[in-house]
Motif scaffolding. Sequence first.
Motif, PDB file in Angstrom:
ATOM      1  N   SER A   1       6.613   3.365  -9.727  1.00 22.58           N
ATOM      2  CA  SER A   1       6.265   4.767  -9.480  1.00 22.58           C
ATOM      3  C   SER A   1       6.402   5.157  -8.014  1.00 22.58           C
ATOM      4  CB  SER A   1       4.834   5.043  -9.941  1.00 22.58           C
ATOM      5  OG  SER A   1       3.908   4.293  -9.172  1.00 22.58           O
ATOM      6  N   GLY A   2       6.485   4.157  -7.125  1.00 23.50           N
ATOM      7  CA  GLY A   2       6.600   4.448  -5.702  1.00 23.50           C
ATOM      8  C   GLY A   2       5.275   4.684  -5.014  1.00 23.50           C
ATOM      9  N   HIS A   3       4.175   4.441  -5.718  1.00 26.28           N
ATOM     10  CA  HIS A   3       2.851   4.639  -5.107  1.00 26.28           C
ATOM     11  C   HIS A   3       2.550   3.576  -4.048  1.00 26.28           C
ATOM     12  CE1 HIS A   3       1.470   7.006  -8.896  1.00 26.28           C
ATOM     13  NE2 HIS A   3       2.114   7.765  -8.037  1.00 26.28           N
ATOM     14  N   ILE A   4       3.143   2.403  -4.228  1.00 28.25           N
ATOM     15  CA  ILE A   4       2.989   1.324  -3.249  1.00 28.25           C
ATOM     16  C   ILE A   4       4.369   0.929  -2.750  1.00 28.25           C
ATOM     17  CG2 ILE A   4       2.259  -1.074  -2.905  1.00 28.25           C
ATOM     18  CD1 ILE A   4       0.028  -0.628  -4.890  1.00 28.25           C
ATOM     19  N   ASP A   5       4.482   0.797  -1.436  1.00 29.15           N
ATOM     20  CA  ASP A   5       5.762   0.472  -0.803  1.00 29.15           C
ATOM     21  C   ASP A   5       6.132  -0.984  -1.101  1.00 29.15           C
ATOM     22  OD1 ASP A   5       7.952   0.086   0.812  1.00 29.15           O
ATOM     23  OD2 ASP A   5       7.033   0.949   2.617  1.00 29.15           O
TER      24      ASP A   5
ATOM     25  N   ALA B   1       1.944   3.280   5.201  1.00 29.06           N
ATOM     26  CA  ALA B   1       2.230   2.655   3.907  1.00 29.06           C
ATOM     27  C   ALA B   1       1.149   1.645   3.548  1.00 29.06           C
ATOM     28  CB  ALA B   1       3.595   1.977   3.944  1.00 29.06           C
ATOM     29  N   ILE B   2       0.653   0.910   4.546  1.00 28.82           N
ATOM     30  CA  ILE B   2      -0.408  -0.075   4.315  1.00 28.82           C
ATOM     31  C   ILE B   2      -1.702   0.638   3.915  1.00 28.82           C
ATOM     32  CG2 ILE B   2      -1.883  -1.792   5.443  1.00 28.82           C
ATOM     33  CD1 ILE B   2       0.595  -2.573   7.129  1.00 28.82           C
ATOM     34  N   LYS B   3      -1.999   1.733   4.576  1.00 24.06           N
ATOM     35  CA  LYS B   3      -3.204   2.506   4.248  1.00 24.06           C
ATOM     36  C   LYS B   3      -3.134   3.050   2.824  1.00 24.06           C
ATOM     37  CE  LYS B   3      -6.068   6.347   5.887  1.00 24.06           C
ATOM     38  NZ  LYS B   3      -6.224   7.412   6.907  1.00 24.06           N
ATOM     39  N   LYS B   4      -1.950   3.592   2.462  1.00 25.36           N
ATOM     40  CA  LYS B   4      -1.776   4.136   1.110  1.00 25.36           C
ATOM     41  C   LYS B   4      -1.864   3.023   0.068  1.00 25.36           C
ATOM     42  CE  LYS B   4       1.161   7.331  -1.493  1.00 25.36           C
ATOM     43  NZ  LYS B   4       1.080   6.621  -2.783  1.00 25.36           N
ATOM     44  N   ALA B   5      -1.253   1.869   0.374  1.00 23.53           N
ATOM     45  CA  ALA B   5      -1.317   0.733  -0.550  1.00 23.53           C
ATOM     46  C   ALA B   5      -2.758   0.285  -0.748  1.00 23.53           C
ATOM     47  CB  ALA B   5      -0.470  -0.414  -0.016  1.00 23.53           C
TER      48      ALA B   5
END
Length: 516
Positions: free
Chosen positions: A343-347, A397-401
């Motif tokens: 889904s692209g939610h996690i890099d 990206a780390i924060k979103k993951a």
Amino acid sequence: MAIRKTAGYAWNIISLIGMILAVTATCAIIVFLSYEAITGVEKPYLGLLTYFLFPGMLIFGLLLVPVGAWRVRTQRRKAIIEGMASLEEEIPQYPRLDLNEPSRRHLFIFFIVASIIFVLIVSIASLKGFEFTESTSFCGELCHTVMEPEHTAWSNSPHAKVKCVECHVGPGAAWYVKAKISGMRQLFAVAFHTYPAPIETPIENLRPARDTCEHCHWPEKFYSGRQKVFYHYAPNETNMPREINMLINIGGTPKTPHAKGIHWHIGTEVKYIARDKKRFDIPYIAVMGKDGKITEYMDTDKPLTKDEVTKGEKRLMDCTDCHNRPTHIYRSPSQEMDENFVSGHIDQSLPFIKKVAVELLSKPYKTSSEAMTSISKGIPEYYEKNYPAVAKGKAAAIKKATVEIQEIYNRNFFPAMKVSWSTYPNHIGHFYSPGCFRCHDGKHKSPEGKVISKDCNLCHTVLDQKQENIPAGTQVKNFVHPVDIGDELYKTNCSDCHMAGGHDVTSEGSGTIPKH
């Protein structure tokens, strides 16, 4: 006083309390119904007040009015009879209705109007109350702690638009009454904290799937195979993509010309005996053929005696024997990470993010807040220590993951109810649960020597597979394991390794968080 004269016998503390309760309840019902109609928001505890507490308060208050009036009238009449009070007027044994007297005529008209309003309010509240008890907010949110895991899983499932009662109750008054009686027992268990944690499954006396599931998923409509692509990612530094292109042999039922495939099981009468409550251990299976002949298959390793077969409870196989988690679906950390990559939610380019996430999610936590803290610290600290350039260049990206991984935990782990993603195994397939292999293990044999096959191609055919250990352009015909495990691929069930100790064990082992 004019008010006291008009009120008559109702001018007493009991009747006045009743009037205040009734008026207050009526106003509260009108206000809350208006709030719900204007906002369109259903709140479980507000619904409990609006449809149960306040109508009960209204009825109780209205009952107090005549009770108080009758009490005062009886006391006055008794006093006059005993000569303890002056005889201002005769008080007959039963009240008289004289509409020629203005005060009584007005009181009678008020009573009629008030009764109509009362019937309307109680009728609306009753109808809305019935509708409320059929809602998902009532089933899933009212007993928040107990039902939080199931309600959360339902809200993230393919059946999230289907109400609880459509599967758990279904149509008809008989099952509605059974459900409400069962609900009373559950309410008692919640009130006195006597419910088990986690909630035990399968549910006893659940309505047959043919009465509920088949309203939408009738077997006759299944007649062909279905292609499905499974996306996986390796738990290595590059989170390397893996892909399995598979034809699922859904098939049809004996009622159709396509009497083969997976759904053959519910088109044919198949009965079995389970040795355990969870229905993992199935030592006996009986299949009725088209000619009415019954073929019995017995587990050759641990067979039942003739007496055990005779006395054993034979369950008729239906949808829920395989689709045992059609709605309340919990996903493993590995599966959740795969879906978040797709889904692209996690890099996906974050090194070892899948393995790090699975490790953090699989740790035992006493509370959800402890898990949130561990994840929020663990992900950034790993990259700061092992990949400082990534920590700096891909901070967003780390924060979103990190946030997405916390959400994965909140969807699949509930320490308060001792529930994790592995608490309720899903029998579809055979990756994390024995599933199909409960019967298709190559060990169930009939007296004539017929064996229930373990051949994977009975249910699905591998069309293509892409993986790090498969050379590009190679056309595979059978499943290739990411790690060469030899004949164990056919001797050992997938779940024996992938559910080791109840943890999500990846193909390369869970081990420890990798260091750079």
